[in-house]
Design a protein around this motif. Sequence first.
Motif, PDB file in Angstrom:
ATOM      1  N   ARG A  48       1.430 -40.357 -13.518  1.00  0.00           N
ATOM      2  CA  ARG A  48       0.320 -40.807 -12.670  1.00  0.00           C
ATOM      3  C   ARG A  48       0.275 -39.885 -11.463  1.00  0.00           C
ATOM      4  O   ARG A  48       1.309 -39.381 -11.029  1.00  0.00           O
ATOM      5  CB  ARG A  48       0.557 -42.234 -12.178  1.00  0.00           C
ATOM      6  CG  ARG A  48       0.473 -43.269 -13.274  1.00  0.00           C
ATOM      7  CD  ARG A  48       0.783 -44.652 -12.771  1.00  0.00           C
ATOM      8  NE  ARG A  48      -0.139 -45.068 -11.714  1.00  0.00           N
ATOM      9  CZ  ARG A  48       0.036 -46.178 -11.002  1.00  0.00           C
ATOM     10  NH1 ARG A  48       1.064 -46.972 -11.220  1.00  0.00           N
ATOM     11  NH2 ARG A  48      -0.828 -46.506 -10.063  1.00  0.00           N
ATOM     12  N   HIS A  93       0.936 -50.273  -2.872  1.00  0.00           N
ATOM     13  CA  HIS A  93       0.959 -51.440  -3.750  1.00  0.00           C
ATOM     14  C   HIS A  93       2.008 -52.480  -3.326  1.00  0.00           C
ATOM     15  O   HIS A  93       2.093 -53.543  -3.922  1.00  0.00           O
ATOM     16  CB  HIS A  93       1.166 -51.037  -5.217  1.00  0.00           C
ATOM     17  CG  HIS A  93       2.508 -50.446  -5.501  1.00  0.00           C
ATOM     18  ND1 HIS A  93       2.763 -49.100  -5.355  1.00  0.00           N
ATOM     19  CD2 HIS A  93       3.670 -51.001  -5.921  1.00  0.00           C
ATOM     20  CE1 HIS A  93       4.023 -48.851  -5.678  1.00  0.00           C
ATOM     21  NE2 HIS A  93       4.593 -50.000  -6.023  1.00  0.00           N
ATOM     22  N   THR A 128       4.943 -46.661 -12.389  1.00  0.00           N
ATOM     23  CA  THR A 128       4.340 -45.889 -13.486  1.00  0.00           C
ATOM     24  C   THR A 128       4.435 -46.681 -14.789  1.00  0.00           C
ATOM     25  O   THR A 128       3.446 -46.832 -15.503  1.00  0.00           O
ATOM     26  CB  THR A 128       5.034 -44.528 -13.636  1.00  0.00           C
ATOM     27  OG1 THR A 128       4.845 -43.778 -12.435  1.00  0.00           O
ATOM     28  CG2 THR A 128       4.477 -43.742 -14.814  1.00  0.00           C
ATOM     29  N   VAL A 168       1.976 -49.651 -15.147  1.00  0.00           N
ATOM     30  CA  VAL A 168       0.570 -49.337 -15.423  1.00  0.00           C
ATOM     31  C   VAL A 168       0.379 -48.672 -16.781  1.00  0.00           C
ATOM     32  O   VAL A 168      -0.526 -49.030 -17.522  1.00  0.00           O
ATOM     33  CB  VAL A 168      -0.021 -48.453 -14.294  1.00  0.00           C
ATOM     34  CG1 VAL A 168      -1.404 -47.951 -14.649  1.00  0.00           C
ATOM     35  CG2 VAL A 168      -0.063 -49.238 -12.992  1.00  0.00           C
ATOM     36  N   SER A 178      -2.050 -41.877 -16.673  1.00  0.00           N
ATOM     37  CA  SER A 178      -3.116 -42.622 -16.023  1.00  0.00           C
ATOM     38  C   SER A 178      -3.674 -41.815 -14.869  1.00  0.00           C
ATOM     39  O   SER A 178      -2.959 -41.029 -14.238  1.00  0.00           O
ATOM     40  CB  SER A 178      -2.575 -43.952 -15.488  1.00  0.00           C
ATOM     41  OG  SER A 178      -3.552 -44.610 -14.696  1.00  0.00           O
ATOM     42  N   GLU A 179      -4.961 -42.029 -14.572  1.00  0.00           N
ATOM     43  CA  GLU A 179      -5.571 -41.374 -13.410  1.00  0.00           C
ATOM     44  C   GLU A 179      -5.409 -42.213 -12.149  1.00  0.00           C
ATOM     45  O   GLU A 179      -5.715 -41.754 -11.054  1.00  0.00           O
ATOM     46  CB  GLU A 179      -7.050 -41.092 -13.658  1.00  0.00           C
ATOM     47  CG  GLU A 179      -7.875 -42.339 -13.842  1.00  0.00           C
ATOM     48  CD  GLU A 179      -9.319 -42.027 -14.198  1.00  0.00           C
ATOM     49  OE1 GLU A 179     -10.184 -42.791 -13.756  1.00  0.00           O
ATOM     50  OE2 GLU A 179      -9.569 -41.044 -14.916  1.00  0.00           O
ATOM     51  N   LYS A 180      -4.893 -43.452 -12.275  1.00  0.00           N
ATOM     52  CA  LYS A 180      -4.710 -44.330 -11.117  1.00  0.00           C
ATOM     53  C   LYS A 180      -3.524 -43.828 -10.285  1.00  0.00           C
ATOM     54  O   LYS A 180      -2.389 -43.811 -10.763  1.00  0.00           O
ATOM     55  CB  LYS A 180      -4.469 -45.759 -11.581  1.00  0.00           C
ATOM     56  CG  LYS A 180      -4.324 -46.735 -10.451  1.00  0.00           C
ATOM     57  CD  LYS A 180      -4.134 -48.147 -10.960  1.00  0.00           C
ATOM     58  CE  LYS A 180      -3.943 -49.091  -9.782  1.00  0.00           C
ATOM     59  NZ  LYS A 180      -3.560 -50.417 -10.220  1.00  0.00           N
ATOM     60  N   PRO A 181      -3.750 -43.452  -9.033  1.00  0.00           N
ATOM     61  CA  PRO A 181      -2.665 -42.847  -8.247  1.00  0.00           C
ATOM     62  C   PRO A 181      -1.681 -43.870  -7.687  1.00  0.00           C
ATOM     63  O   PRO A 181      -2.014 -45.040  -7.476  1.00  0.00           O
ATOM     64  CB  PRO A 181      -3.405 -42.151  -7.110  1.00  0.00           C
ATOM     65  CG  PRO A 181      -4.655 -42.930  -6.936  1.00  0.00           C
ATOM     66  CD  PRO A 181      -5.025 -43.423  -8.314  1.00  0.00           C
ATOM     67  N   ARG A 190       0.307 -44.383  -4.260  1.00  0.00           N
ATOM     68  CA  ARG A 190       0.180 -43.910  -2.882  1.00  0.00           C
ATOM     69  C   ARG A 190       1.456 -44.247  -2.121  1.00  0.00           C
ATOM     70  O   ARG A 190       1.872 -45.398  -2.060  1.00  0.00           O
ATOM     71  CB  ARG A 190      -1.024 -44.542  -2.210  1.00  0.00           C
ATOM     72  CG  ARG A 190      -2.320 -44.154  -2.909  1.00  0.00           C
ATOM     73  CD  ARG A 190      -3.533 -44.746  -2.217  1.00  0.00           C
ATOM     74  NE  ARG A 190      -4.733 -44.498  -2.967  1.00  0.00           N
ATOM     75  CZ  ARG A 190      -5.479 -43.400  -2.861  1.00  0.00           C
ATOM     76  NH1 ARG A 190      -5.122 -42.457  -2.035  1.00  0.00           N
ATOM     77  NH2 ARG A 190      -6.566 -43.261  -3.582  1.00  0.00           N
TER      78      ARG A 190
END
Length: 79
Positions: A3, A25, A45, A48, A56-59, A61
């Motif tokens: 990710r 998160h 990781t 998800v 996944s493209e969901k970062p 942070r």
Amino acid sequence: TRRPLVLQLIKTSPENSAEWGEFLHMPGKMFDDFAAIRDEIQAETDRVVGSNKNVSEKPIRLKIFSPHVLTMTLVDLPG
């Protein structure tokens, strides 16, 4: 990583020698053990995309606060 990791380095006051990290998160939870940060990146990781080789493209942070860094944002892409 599988990710994107958006890593924000934030320079704190030199009088404060503490270093810690915070994940978007997990608001309000401070990590002062960098091995625990590494473990949380892996765990988030897996939550998800699973434990297989999916990407996944969901970062993720992550903010790192330290008097020993320059304030900047880095992006680590999967691969």
